[in-house]
Design an enzyme around this catalytic site. Structure first.
Site, mmCIF file in Angstrom:
data_model
loop_
_atom_site.group_PDB
_atom_site.id
_atom_site.type_symbol
_atom_site.label_atom_id
_atom_site.label_comp_id
_atom_site.label_asym_id
_atom_site.label_seq_id
_atom_site.Cartn_x
_atom_site.Cartn_y
_atom_site.Cartn_z
ATOM 1 N N GLU A 310 3.886 -6.731 -15.201
ATOM 2 C CA GLU A 310 3.056 -5.621 -14.547
ATOM 3 C C GLU A 310 1.698 -5.656 -14.994
ATOM 4 O O GLU A 310 0.869 -5.530 -14.268
ATOM 5 C CB GLU A 310 4.005 -4.337 -14.682
ATOM 6 C CG GLU A 310 3.285 -3.241 -13.785
ATOM 7 C CD GLU A 310 3.374 -3.446 -12.197
ATOM 8 O OE1 GLU A 310 4.547 -3.493 -11.528
ATOM 9 O OE2 GLU A 310 2.097 -3.447 -11.642
ATOM 10 N N ASP A 314 -1.663 -6.140 -12.981
ATOM 11 C CA ASP A 314 -2.528 -5.297 -12.471
ATOM 12 C C ASP A 314 -4.123 -5.199 -12.749
ATOM 13 O O ASP A 314 -4.819 -5.111 -12.083
ATOM 14 C CB ASP A 314 -2.152 -3.808 -13.063
ATOM 15 C CG ASP A 314 -0.863 -3.343 -12.522
ATOM 16 O OD1 ASP A 314 -0.473 -3.848 -11.292
ATOM 17 O OD2 ASP A 314 -0.230 -2.441 -13.154
ATOM 18 N N SER A 583 3.879 -3.895 -6.250
ATOM 19 C CA SER A 583 3.156 -3.656 -7.785
ATOM 20 C C SER A 583 1.742 -4.362 -7.640
ATOM 21 O O SER A 583 0.925 -3.935 -8.341
ATOM 22 C CB SER A 583 3.878 -4.592 -8.513
ATOM 23 O OG SER A 583 4.763 -3.787 -8.937
#
Ligand SMILES: *[C@@H]1O[C@H](CO)[C@@H](O)[C@H](O)[C@H]1NC(C)=O
Ligand SMILES: *[C@@H]1O[C@H](CO)[C@@H](O)[C@H](O)[C@H]1NC(C)=O
Ligand SMILES: *[C@@H]1O[C@H](CO)[C@@H](O)[C@H](O)[C@H]1NC(C)=O
Ligand SMILES: *[C@@H]1O[C@H](CO)[C@@H](O)[C@H](O)[C@H]1NC(C)=O
Ligand SMILES: *[C@@H]1O[C@H](CO)[C@@H](O)[C@H](O)[C@H]1NC(C)=O
Ligand SMILES: *[C@@H]1O[C@H](CO)[C@@H](O)[C@H](O)[C@H]1NC(C)=O
Ligand SMILES: *[C@@H]1O[C@H](CO)[C@@H](O)[C@H](O)[C@H]1NC(C)=O
Ligand SMILES: *[C@@H]1O[C@H](CO)[C@@H](O)[C@H](O)[C@H]1NC(C)=O
Ligand SMILES: *[C@@H]1O[C@H](CO)[C@@H](O)[C@H](O)[C@H]1NC(C)=O
Length: 666
Positions: A310, A314, A583
Site C-alpha cells: 500500500e 501510494d 487503493s
C-alpha cells in the site's frame, strides 16, 4: 451492550435509590441490559479517587447548522466559497453555550464545595475533576461497583443509573464514570488513586484490504510508451488518461501545500521508491521521500523486504504526479495495534484525527467521547508506544488520501457518525479528504458478517466505511482493458474470480445504511434511479432486516469520482510488480487536486477544501465512465451509466477542465 441514553423522563427508580433521591433530581442515564461479559462485584471503596468527566451538551444549533456552514464554503454558487474557517473558529462554533458551563459548575460547587478544582477542557466539551467515590455517589445519588471481565482479567467501575438535578439535565450529555465505566487495573483498586488504565476491547475485523499484487509480465522497455498502457499503467499512461503534464522539476512550489497520505501497519521503502523513480520518470531524484508525521509510534521507511504494497503504491503514484511538490506521511499507531492489536482493535482513523485536531481527542457526540476504548488503541501502550496519545500535534494538509477502510457493519453507527462530524469540520477548514471506495463491489470482504461478506443472510449489499460519510470524496476504480488505449474511455474494473490477482476485484459502490443522502448528491442519484433503475428490490432508511430489499434507496451514494485502479506498475519488496485496487485510485485523484490547490495558491486563492458540491454541479469536468459493473453478493452489482452511478461516481478527472473550473471560483 447497548446503553439507553437519556433523558429518561418517566423514571422507574428502584426502591432503595428512590428513597435517597430528592424530588428535584431525575435519572439521567440507566443501563437497559445486563452485560454478559462483565460481572458486578464489590462496591467501590469510598476513598478511591475517580477521574470524573462531564460531557456538556454540544451546541445543538451548531450541529444542525454544520452542514449549511460546510456548503457555504464549498458550494460553487456561494458568496463565501473558499472562505474556510480556522481551527479556532470551528472549536468556538461547536462549543457548548456559556450558560451550560456555568450551570454545571455551580451545581458541582454547591455539592462538593467551592474549592473543588474543575477544569474546562481545551475543546470546551468537558468539565473534568477528580472526586472520591463517596463524593461522586453523593453528587449523583448512585452507587459505584467494580465490574470484572472474567476472561480478560479487566476491571471497570460503573453504576446502574445516576441522577442529576432537573435543571441541569439539559446541559449534560453524559458523565463518566457512570453507566459508561472507567477502566482500571485490578491492582489499582488497592491503591489510593488511579488513572484509567490500559485495556483491550473485543476483536473486530480489521478490514483493510491490501492492494492486489501479481508478478509482472514482460514490462514495456520504454516507460513513456503509451501503446502498452493496457498491460501496465505507468506515470506516462496516467498523464495521457487525465491530460496533464509533469511540473518542471525546478518549479517553485508553496511550502504549505504538501500532499498528505495516511498509512497504518504498512510502510514504504526508499529503495522501492528509488527504483520506481529511476525506471519510470526522468525527473525525480533518488532519495525523494515524504515528510514523516509519525503518530503514536508510527514510523517509516523500512528495509526493502519489509515494505508494504500500500505505502509503496501510494507514494509511487502520487509523487510523480505532483513533484516537485512534496508529500507528507501520516503513519499511524504502534506496531502492536497497527498489525491487529492482538485481536483487540477494530476502530480506525480516530488516532489520526486526534493527531491533526487536538479537540477531537475529547470531542463528544452521539454518546461517544474521545476514542472508543473498546475499538481504538489506548496510549500509553505497554506493548508498544509508551508516550501519551498524540493530540493536535500536526496540521492537516490541504489534501489527504486514505486507502484504508472497513465496512459499515464492522463498527457501531455512533462511532462512524462521530468520526464523520470530524470529516465535516476538516472540510470547513479547507481540507479535502479522498478515500478509496473499496475493492469488493457492492459486497463486503468474505467472512465479514455472512460468509460472502454481505448483510442479512448474505444477500444485502454491504456499504464501505468511512466512505459512507457524506463529507469526504470517494474514489472508485477504472481500468484500461486489454486491447484498449488511453485515448478511449476507461471502464469500471471487474476482475472476476480466477483473475491472476488474489481473488476478484471490483470497484466499491452502493448506498449507506447509516448516512442519508446529502443535498449536493440528491439530484444526481435521482437521475440515476430514474434513467437506469437497478433491477433489485430496495428499502429505505437503512432498514435492511425488515424488507426483502438489497440496498438502501435513500442512503448516501458511493463513490463520487474514479481513477485508474488496475495493472499499476510498481516496485514492492525490491521487485517490479503490477498492483490493483481502489487503493491506487485515491492517491491519483488526490494528487491532481493537490496540483489544483498549488495553482490556486499561486493566484492568491485558498485550497479547494471539500470538492463534492463543485463537482456534482459541474459533472462536465469529469470523464463520464459508462461501461462496467461492480459485482458482489451474488449479483452483477450496479451498472455504470451516463451521469453519476454507484460504480464510478461522476467519472475520472479531466485535469485541464477541472483546473479551469476551480480557478474560476473565488
Ligand atoms: C519512448 O517512446 C517515446 C514515445 O513513443 C519516444 O518519443 C521515445 O523516443 C522513446 N524512447 C526510447 C528510449 O525508446
Ligand atoms: C505557510 O504557512 C505559514 C504558517 O502557517 C505562514 O506563516 C506562511 O506565510 C505560509 N507561506 C506561504 C508561502 O503561504
Ligand atoms: C537510484 O536507485 C536505484 C534503486 O536503488 C538504483 O538502481 C539507481 O542506480 C539509483 N540511481 C542513481 C542515480 O543513484
Ligand atoms: C528498470 O531499469 C533497469 C535498468 O535500466 C532495467 O534493467 C529494468 O528492466 C527496468 N525494469 C523495468 C520493470 O522496466
Ligand atoms: C494477546 O492476548 C492474549 C489473550 O489476552 C494474551 O494471553 C497474550 O499475552 C497477548 N499477546 C501479546 C503479545 O500481548
Ligand atoms: C439483521 O439480521 C441479521 C441476521 O438475522 C443479524 O445478525 C443482524 O444483527 C441484524 N441487523 C440489524 C441492524 O438488526
Ligand atoms: C434471504 O432473505 C430474504 C428475505 O427474507 C429471502 O427472500 C431470501 O430467500 C433469503 N435468501 C437466502 C439465500 O436465504
Ligand atoms: C523478488 O524477486 C526475487 C528474485 O527474482 C525473488 O526471489 C523474490 O521471491 C521476489 N520477492 C517477492 C516478494 O516476490
Ligand atoms: C466494458 O467492461 C467490461 C467489463 O465489465 C470489459 O470486459 C469490456 O472490455 C469493457 N469494454 C470496453 C469498451 O472497454
Amino acid at each position: 451492550m447497548r446503553l439507553l441514553l437519556l433523558p429518561l423522563l418517566a423514571a422507574t427508580v428502584d426502591l432503595v435509590a428512590a428513597r435517597a433521591v430528592p424530588a428535584s433530581h431525575v435519572v439521567h442515564e440507566r443501563r437497559d441490559a445486563r452485560s454478559t461479559t462483565w460481572v458486578k462485584r464489590d462496591r467501590v471503596e469510598p476513598h478511591i479517587q475517580l477521574p470524573v468527566r462531564i460531557g456538556l451538551k454540544q451546541n445543538t444549533q451548531a450541529m444542525e447548522q454544520a452542514q449549511a456552514w460546510l456548503m457555504d464554503v464549498s458550494h460553487p454558487g456561494s458568496e463565501s466559497y473558499g472562505q474556510h474557517w480556522s481551527q479556532n473558529d470551528v472549536i468556538r462554533a461547536f462549543q457548548p453555550a456559556d450558560d451550560s458551563v456555568t450551570a454545571v459548575r455551580d451545581w458541582i460547587s454547591s455539592v462538593l464545595g467551592e474549592k473543588k478544582q474543575i477544569t474546562h477542557t481545551d475543546n470546551k466539551a468537558w468539565l473534568a475533576f477528580d472526586a472520591s467515590a463517596a463524593e461522586l455517589e453523593t453528587l449523583l445519588h448512585t452507587q459505584y461497583h467494580e465490574h470484572h471481565d472474567a476472561a480478560g482479567g479487566r476491571v471497570k467501575i460503573t453504576c446502574d443509573e445516576y441522577h442529576v438535578p432537573k435543571h441541569i439535565q439539559e446541559h449534560i450529555d453524559y458523565i463518566t464514570p457512570g453507566v459508561k465505566g472507567v477502566h482500571v487495573h485490578a491492582s489499582e483498586l488497592r491503591k489510593r488513586s488511579f488513572k484509567p488504565g490500559h485495556h483491550g476491547g473485543y476483536g473486530g475485523p480489521f478490514g483493510w484490504q491490501p492492494p492486489k499484487q501479481r508478478p509482472a509480465p514482460h514490462m514495456p522497455q520504454n516507460g513513456s510508451e503509451l501503446a502498452t498502457c493496457d498491460v501496465a499503467i505507468t506515470p506516462a499512461c496516467l498523464q495521457a488518461l487525465y491530460n496533464f503534464q509533469p511540473l518542471s522539476p525546478h518549479a517553485k512550489v508553496s511550502p504549505n501545500n504538501s500532499m498528505g497520505i495516511f498509512e497504518e501497519g504498512d510502510f514504504y521503502s526508499q529503495q522501492d521508491l528509488n527504483s520506481f523513480f529511476t525506471n519510470f520518470t526522468s525527473y525525480i531524484p533518488n532519495g525523494t521521500h515524504p515528510t514523516l508525521n509519525g503518530i503514536d509510534g508510527g514510523s517509516a521507511p523500512v528495509a526493502v523486504l519489509d515494505a508494504g504494497g500500500e505505502s509503496d503504491l501510494d507514494f509511487e503514484l502520487a509523487i510523480p504526479i505532483i513533484y516537485p511538490q512534496t508529500t507528507t506521511l501520516y503513519q499511524t499507531d504502534d506496531l502492536y495495534y497497527a498489525e491487529g492489536g492482538n485481536g483487540t482493535t477494530g476502530g480506525i482513523f480516530n488516532t489520526f484525527l486526534d493527531a491533526i485536531d487536538g479537540s477531537y481527542c475529547t470531542y463528544a457526540a452521539y454518546g461517544e467521547t474521545g476514542n472508543d476504548p473498546t475499538l481504538d488503541p489506548t496510549y500509553p501502550d505497554p506493548n508498544g508506544y509508551t508516550g501519551k496519545l498524540m493530540c493536535g500535534v500536526y496540521k492537516p494538509t490541504n489534501v489527504i488520501s486514505i486507502s484504508y477502510g472497513e465496512q459499515e457493519q464492522d463498527l457501531p453507527a455512533y462511532y462512524q457518525q462521530r468520526q464523520c462530524n470530524e470529516f465535516l469540520k476538516l472540510g470547513l477548514q479547507g481540507t479535502s479528504i479522498f478515500v478509496a471506495s473499496g475493492d469488493t463491489g457492492v459486497g463486503g470482504i468474505n467472512g465479514d458478517g455472512a460468509a460472502n461478506g454481505c448483510l442479512r443472510n448474505g444477500t444485502v449489499f454491504s456499504p464501505t466505511q468511512p466512505n459512507s460519510c457524506p463529507w469526504l470524496t470517494n474514489v472508485g476504480a477504472t481500468k484500461v482493458y486489454p486491447g484498449r488505449t488511453v485515448y478511449e474511455p476507461e471502464s469500471a474494473v471487474v476482475d472476476t474470480p480466477g483473475h491472476p490477482y488474489r481473488g476478484a476485484f471490483s470497484s466499491g459502490g452502493g448506498f449507506s445504511n447509516i448516512f442519508p443522502i446529502p443535498a449536493y448528491q440528491a439530484s444526481a442519484v435521482a437521475t440515476y434511479f430514474a434513467d437506469h433503475n437497478p433491477p433489485y428490490p430496495y428499502y429505505f432508511n437503512g432498514q435492511y432486516n425488515s424488507s426483502d430489499g438489497l440496498y438502501n434507496r435513500n442512503g448516501r451514494g458511493i463513490p463520487d469520482v474514479a481513477a485508474n485502479g488496475d495493472n499499476l506498475a510498481t516496485y514492492v519488496d525490491g521487485n517490479f510488480t503490477l498492483e490493483g485496487g481502489t487503493s491506487a485510485s485515491s492517491p491519483i485523484f488526490a494528487a491532481l487536486v493537490n496540483r489544483i490547490n498549488e495553482e490556486r495558491i499561486k493566484a492568491g486563492k485558498g485550497p479547494v477544501g471539500f470538492i463534492n458540491p463543485v463537482l456534482y454541479n459541474n459533472p462536465g469536468v469529469l470523464n463520464d465512465i459508462v461501461n462496467g459493473t461492480n459485482p458482489g453478493c451474488g449479483t452483477d452489482g450496479f451498472s455504470c451509466a451516463e451521469g453519476w452511478d454507484p460504480v464510478t461516481g461522476l467519472g475520472t478527472a479531466n485535469y485541464p477542465k477541472m483546473l479551469k473550473l476551480f480557478m474560476s471560483l473565488k
